[in-house]
Each structure stands twice: as structure tokens, then as C-alpha cells.
Design a protein around this motif. Sequence first.
Motif, PDB file in Angstrom:
ATOM      1  N   PRO A  81      -6.560   0.581   2.979  1.00 47.27           N
ATOM      2  CA  PRO A  81      -6.989   0.211   4.294  1.00 47.27           C
ATOM      3  C   PRO A  81      -7.289  -1.289   3.941  1.00 47.27           C
ATOM      4  N   LEU A  82      -8.059  -1.918   3.184  1.00 52.25           N
ATOM      5  CA  LEU A  82      -8.631  -3.190   3.488  1.00 52.25           C
ATOM      6  C   LEU A  82      -7.347  -3.886   2.746  1.00 52.25           C
ATOM      7  N   CYS A  83      -6.954  -3.919   1.735  1.00 49.27           N
ATOM      8  CA  CYS A  83      -5.453  -4.159   1.069  1.00 49.27           C
ATOM      9  C   CYS A  83      -4.527  -4.700   2.362  1.00 49.27           C
ATOM     10  N   ALA A  84      -4.643  -4.298   3.106  1.00 49.48           N
ATOM     11  CA  ALA A  84      -3.507  -3.779   4.029  1.00 49.48           C
ATOM     12  C   ALA A  84      -4.241  -4.512   5.299  1.00 49.48           C
ATOM     13  N   GLY A 124       3.501   9.858  18.183  1.00 46.12           N
ATOM     14  CA  GLY A 124       3.489  10.675  18.785  1.00 46.12           C
ATOM     15  C   GLY A 124       3.046  11.780  17.697  1.00 46.12           C
ATOM     16  N   GLU A 125       3.997  12.032  16.507  1.00 47.50           N
ATOM     17  CA  GLU A 125       3.272  12.877  15.718  1.00 47.50           C
ATOM     18  C   GLU A 125       2.101  12.926  15.269  1.00 47.50           C
ATOM     19  N   LEU A 126       1.377  12.237  14.592  1.00 47.43           N
ATOM     20  CA  LEU A 126      -0.100  11.808  13.795  1.00 47.43           C
ATOM     21  C   LEU A 126      -0.539  11.791  15.481  1.00 47.43           C
ATOM     22  N   VAL A 152       0.403  -1.247  -0.155  1.00 44.49           N
ATOM     23  CA  VAL A 152       0.284   0.023  -0.297  1.00 44.49           C
ATOM     24  C   VAL A 152       0.637   1.610  -0.179  1.00 44.49           C
ATOM     25  N   HIS A 153       0.086   2.531  -0.814  1.00 44.49           N
ATOM     26  CA  HIS A 153       1.457   3.444  -0.189  1.00 44.49           C
ATOM     27  C   HIS A 153      -0.318   4.498   0.641  1.00 44.49           C
ATOM     28  N   ALA A 154       1.322   4.639   1.147  1.00 45.87           N
ATOM     29  CA  ALA A 154       0.649   6.485   2.470  1.00 45.87           C
ATOM     30  C   ALA A 154       1.038   7.342   2.048  1.00 45.87           C
ATOM     31  N   LEU A 155       0.008   8.817   2.529  1.00 44.03           N
ATOM     32  CA  LEU A 155       0.860   9.401   2.693  1.00 44.03           C
ATOM     33  C   LEU A 155       1.745   9.806   3.879  1.00 44.03           C
ATOM     34  N   VAL A 161      -1.797   7.305   7.358  1.00 43.41           N
ATOM     35  CA  VAL A 161      -2.506   8.125   6.922  1.00 43.41           C
ATOM     36  C   VAL A 161      -2.700   8.511   5.684  1.00 43.41           C
ATOM     37  N   PHE A 162      -3.372   8.488   4.406  1.00 44.85           N
ATOM     38  CA  PHE A 162      -3.613   8.200   3.464  1.00 44.85           C
ATOM     39  C   PHE A 162      -4.330   9.721   3.354  1.00 44.85           C
ATOM     40  N   ASP A 163      -4.283   9.952   1.687  1.00 43.33           N
ATOM     41  CA  ASP A 163      -4.642  11.229   1.012  1.00 43.33           C
ATOM     42  C   ASP A 163      -5.389  11.658   0.345  1.00 43.33           C
ATOM     43  N   ARG A 164      -6.801  11.241   1.208  1.00 46.90           N
ATOM     44  CA  ARG A 164      -7.840  11.920   0.791  1.00 46.90           C
ATOM     45  C   ARG A 164      -8.605  10.197  -0.482  1.00 46.90           C
TER      46      ARG A 164
END
Length: 260
Positions: free
Chosen positions: A200-203, A220-222, A178-181, A190-193
Motif C-alpha cells: 500500500p505504501l509503494c502504491a 461492489g463485490e468487495l 504491487v501484487h494483491a489477492l 485487498v491484500f493477503d495477510r
Amino acid sequence: MTMDKTVESAAAAVADIPDGATLAVGGFGLCGIPMVLIDALLERGVGDLSVVSNNCGVDDWGLGVLLAAGRIRKMTSSYVGENKEFERQYLSGELELELTPQGTLAEKLRAGGSGIAAFYTQTGVGTQVAEGGLPQRYAPDGSVAVASQPKHVETFTVRGEAHEFVLEAAITTDYALVHALRGDRHGNLVFDRSARNFSPLCAMAGRICIAQVEELVQPGELDPDAVHLPGIFVDRVVEVGTDIEKRIERRTVRSEGTEG
């Protein structure tokens, strides 16, 4: 035991994916696809893959690069357009295809990641999705070599009315890409729009989930309320930077000064 799930490169992240593996790959069209990880798989020469993804990219991008190299044995998808090589391989009998309604595909992945073995849905009742006979692999002479099998159909009463539902099995895979922002070292993502799409389902469905992130942050930054996928589902994280190439399938523009 450390909770740091970061790896130093995409090549290291996919180093143990063997020939014949099953993969769940995020993305919708060319939006939110884990291209760096796909390229790393291409470079490794892994083949005979069975891939679950909404579609198979285009001829020279996304999963299409693995397809063009002859690395994919079977696709489980809901959309097969935009890729001439996909069409050629499928119709010539080189590629097996399990065509699945899009919402059903999403729920099959979610169910697999949630430990649900199967579920009933009205989608596909009265069609070859339920009754069987969909061509999954053609023979070189154009005849159907492998067709889908009939699925169990049950009648349930919903809101006082009887309806037929088809039983669909959940999907789990050996790996997920998967690719995430952004993500942190614990694997929270966290994904971008709309780039969230199937990711998330594939993950959730993959026994080992590998995530490429544009920005890696410290635990802690998220904001916990902003996390789209908790790190419990993610096993490896590799930072790929924000300058990676992102393609658009179809770009539609209008001439300057025109209206409407």
C-alpha cells in the motif's frame, strides 16, 4: 469517463515505463512481490531503473531477475541479503545503493503518497544515516566513489525531554508495482495477510500505480471495510490468476515423528 482500470495483460500494463524510470515495488523478501509485472518489464528490456523496495529479491526471482540482467542502476532498500549478485554489483561499483532503515523507508513512502515533503525521526541519529558517509557507490578499485550526505538534525522536546531527530525526505516515484489477492475494476485492492507489507505504501508513492491481482471482481463485490487500498491510488489493474508461482526464500522443515 469510465472508471474501469483493467488492462488486458501485464505487457500492456507496463508498456509505457521508459528507461530511467523510478519504481516503487511492493514485497518483503519474496512475499507479495508483483512477479508477473517484473517479468513483463524484463521482457520489454527496460533499463537504467532506480528502484525503491524493501529488498531486491534473490538471484533468480523477484527484482533479482532485473538486477541480473543489468537493468537496475540504483536500489533504495533496507535489506540487501539473500542475493549474491546484488553483493557483487554493489561492491564492484556497478550498482548504487541507498541503504535506509526499514521503518524509515516505510514512512518515506507513506509521506510521499500523503503529500508530506519530509518528516523528523529519531531513527539513525548518531549514526552514518544522519552523519553521512555511508557508501552508496564503490569505485572499481574498492574505494568509495559516492557517499551519503549529512542530514539535518534538530532538537525537539518530547514528554519534557530534549531529543535529537533527523530530517528524512519523502519518496515519490514515477511508477509503482504491487501484487494483491483481489481487486475490482475501480482499483480497490485487498491484500493477503503479510503479503500486504510495503505494497500500500509503494502504491501511494507511485504517480502511476499498476496492480496485478489474483482475482478480479466487479465493483461492489468487495466489502468496503475489507479494502486495504482504495482505488484512488491505483491506475491500472491486471488479473494474473491464482495459479501463479509463489516462492519461499527459506523453507525449514523437520523430520516426521520428531518433536520440538
